[in-house]
Design a protein around this motif. Sequence first.
Motif, PDB file in Angstrom:
ATOM      1  N   SER A 196       0.846  -1.248  -0.007  1.00  0.00           N
ATOM      2  CA  SER A 196      -0.156   0.017   0.013  1.00  0.00           C
ATOM      3  C   SER A 196       1.077   1.253  -0.090  1.00  0.00           C
ATOM      4  CB  SER A 196      -0.866  -0.008   1.166  1.00  0.00           C
ATOM      5  OG  SER A 196      -1.638   1.210   1.271  1.00  0.00           O
ATOM      6  N   ASP A 197       0.255   2.539  -0.445  1.00  0.00           N
ATOM      7  CA  ASP A 197       0.937   3.665  -0.279  1.00  0.00           C
ATOM      8  C   ASP A 197       0.810   4.155   1.078  1.00  0.00           C
ATOM      9  OD1 ASP A 197      -1.789   4.278  -0.486  1.00  0.00           O
ATOM     10  OD2 ASP A 197      -1.689   5.630  -2.013  1.00  0.00           O
ATOM     11  N   HIS A 198      -0.095   3.645   1.962  1.00  0.00           N
ATOM     12  CA  HIS A 198       0.133   3.874   3.566  1.00  0.00           C
ATOM     13  C   HIS A 198       0.702   2.926   4.444  1.00  0.00           C
ATOM     14  CE1 HIS A 198      -2.948   7.463   3.347  1.00  0.00           C
ATOM     15  NE2 HIS A 198      -3.122   6.866   2.268  1.00  0.00           N
ATOM     16  N   SER A 199       1.176   3.299   5.427  1.00  0.00           N
ATOM     17  CA  SER A 199       2.053   2.540   6.419  1.00  0.00           C
ATOM     18  C   SER A 199       0.775   1.556   7.115  1.00  0.00           C
ATOM     19  CB  SER A 199       2.775   3.161   7.406  1.00  0.00           C
ATOM     20  OG  SER A 199       3.806   3.634   6.644  1.00  0.00           O
ATOM     21  N   PRO A 200       0.708   0.405   7.295  1.00  0.00           N
ATOM     22  CA  PRO A 200      -0.035  -0.119   8.482  1.00  0.00           C
ATOM     23  C   PRO A 200       0.108   0.405   9.709  1.00  0.00           C
ATOM     24  CG  PRO A 200       1.218  -1.706   7.037  1.00  0.00           C
ATOM     25  CD  PRO A 200       1.897  -0.399   6.899  1.00  0.00           C
ATOM     26  N   LEU A 201      -0.859   0.564  10.346  1.00  0.00           N
ATOM     27  CA  LEU A 201      -0.853   1.168  11.763  1.00  0.00           C
ATOM     28  C   LEU A 201      -1.423   0.009  13.104  1.00  0.00           C
ATOM     29  CD1 LEU A 201      -2.763   4.568  11.518  1.00  0.00           C
ATOM     30  CD2 LEU A 201      -0.359   4.050  10.928  1.00  0.00           C
ATOM     31  N   ILE A 202      -0.505   0.133  14.104  1.00  0.00           N
ATOM     32  CA  ILE A 202      -0.956  -0.961  15.247  1.00  0.00           C
ATOM     33  C   ILE A 202      -1.210   0.086  16.311  1.00  0.00           C
ATOM     34  CG2 ILE A 202      -0.148  -2.725  16.967  1.00  0.00           C
ATOM     35  CD1 ILE A 202      -1.122  -3.855  14.498  1.00  0.00           C
ATOM     36  N   VAL A 203      -2.319  -0.225  17.103  1.00  0.00           N
ATOM     37  CA  VAL A 203      -2.565   0.670  18.384  1.00  0.00           C
ATOM     38  C   VAL A 203      -2.567  -0.408  19.312  1.00  0.00           C
ATOM     39  CG1 VAL A 203      -3.926   2.200  19.567  1.00  0.00           C
ATOM     40  CG2 VAL A 203      -3.704   2.521  16.963  1.00  0.00           C
ATOM     41  N   SER A 204      -1.697  -0.276  20.263  1.00  0.00           N
ATOM     42  CA  SER A 204      -1.838  -1.091  21.615  1.00  0.00           C
ATOM     43  C   SER A 204      -2.157  -0.302  22.723  1.00  0.00           C
ATOM     44  CB  SER A 204      -0.389  -1.706  21.557  1.00  0.00           C
ATOM     45  OG  SER A 204       0.527  -0.795  22.115  1.00  0.00           O
ATOM     46  N   LEU A 205      -3.071  -0.802  23.754  1.00  0.00           N
ATOM     47  CA  LEU A 205      -3.505  -0.361  24.908  1.00  0.00           C
ATOM     48  C   LEU A 205      -2.841  -1.301  26.056  1.00  0.00           C
ATOM     49  CD1 LEU A 205      -7.370  -0.309  24.217  1.00  0.00           C
ATOM     50  CD2 LEU A 205      -5.511   1.362  23.421  1.00  0.00           C
ATOM     51  N   GLU A 206      -2.746  -0.313  26.989  1.00  0.00           N
ATOM     52  CA  GLU A 206      -2.116  -1.098  28.247  1.00  0.00           C
ATOM     53  C   GLU A 206      -2.844  -0.198  29.385  1.00  0.00           C
ATOM     54  OE1 GLU A 206       1.914  -1.386  28.713  1.00  0.00           O
ATOM     55  OE2 GLU A 206       1.985  -1.739  30.779  1.00  0.00           O
ATOM     56  N   GLN A 207      -3.689  -1.118  29.776  1.00  0.00           N
ATOM     57  CA  GLN A 207      -4.662  -0.273  31.039  1.00  0.00           C
ATOM     58  C   GLN A 207      -3.742  -0.573  32.287  1.00  0.00           C
ATOM     59  OE1 GLN A 207      -8.388  -1.986  31.893  1.00  0.00           O
ATOM     60  NE2 GLN A 207      -9.054  -0.203  32.632  1.00  0.00           N
ATOM     61  N   ARG A 208      -3.779   0.464  33.155  1.00  0.00           N
ATOM     62  CA  ARG A 208      -3.067   0.473  34.453  1.00  0.00           C
ATOM     63  C   ARG A 208      -4.217   0.958  35.711  1.00  0.00           C
ATOM     64  NH1 ARG A 208       2.878   3.044  33.633  1.00  0.00           N
ATOM     65  NH2 ARG A 208       3.113   2.142  35.504  1.00  0.00           N
TER      66      ARG A 208
END
Length: 220
Positions: A196-208
């Motif tokens: 793709s012409d766009h980068s893949p995105l990864i969003v990670s959550l870390e609840q505290r």
Amino acid sequence: MIKSHTPSVVAVAEPFVGEHGMSRLQQCMDFGGGISNEGDGGKLWVMWKTNESIVVSCTTGQSITILAKEKDKQVAITFVYAKCSYLDRRKLWEDLSSMRTGNTHWIVMRDFNIIHNDGERIGGRPRLNIAMGEFKDFIDAVGLVEANYEGNMMSWCNGQQGRVRSWARLDRTLVNGSFLLDFPRVLLSYLLRQSSDHSPLIVSLEQRNKSYGFIPFKFQ
């Protein structure tokens, strides 16, 4: 990306095939749920694992919003694939502004097709000041802030060579204050572009259990 990461929810923008292709991709990834905004004139798929507690909240021609459970928290997740014209994007800003979530945790992500300022591009033509201004006005009006990120923020490339090659930060993740209170270490990772012409995105959550320091805020 599918082999290296195990996301619970996946969004695909501009898949270039109809909704029938989404079913095949769901089977490939072993995802039981999915929604497309093709019926609203959009080009966005959102899919999730069967064991995820997901409710579809809203679909428009430029966004899909789902409600998800993260431990004991309800999170509104809006995936965006914005139009190229700033006139068309005004409808997106209006739709998202009408969704003000109050105290609900809210995260908005993916391709906004506009940048904050000319420092978020390399090469190419300058973006319209009015378009950048309207984007910033929308962010301020609904009380969103940028999530922390890692990797190359120039998430889009036009694929050209030489002097006409250009990059821009068209993809980002925005969150509201309620979200940051419980997920202060949310992180957006820009992965390497592939087909793709766009980068893949990864969003990670870390609840505290507790947050440290003050959360970012804006006022007028």
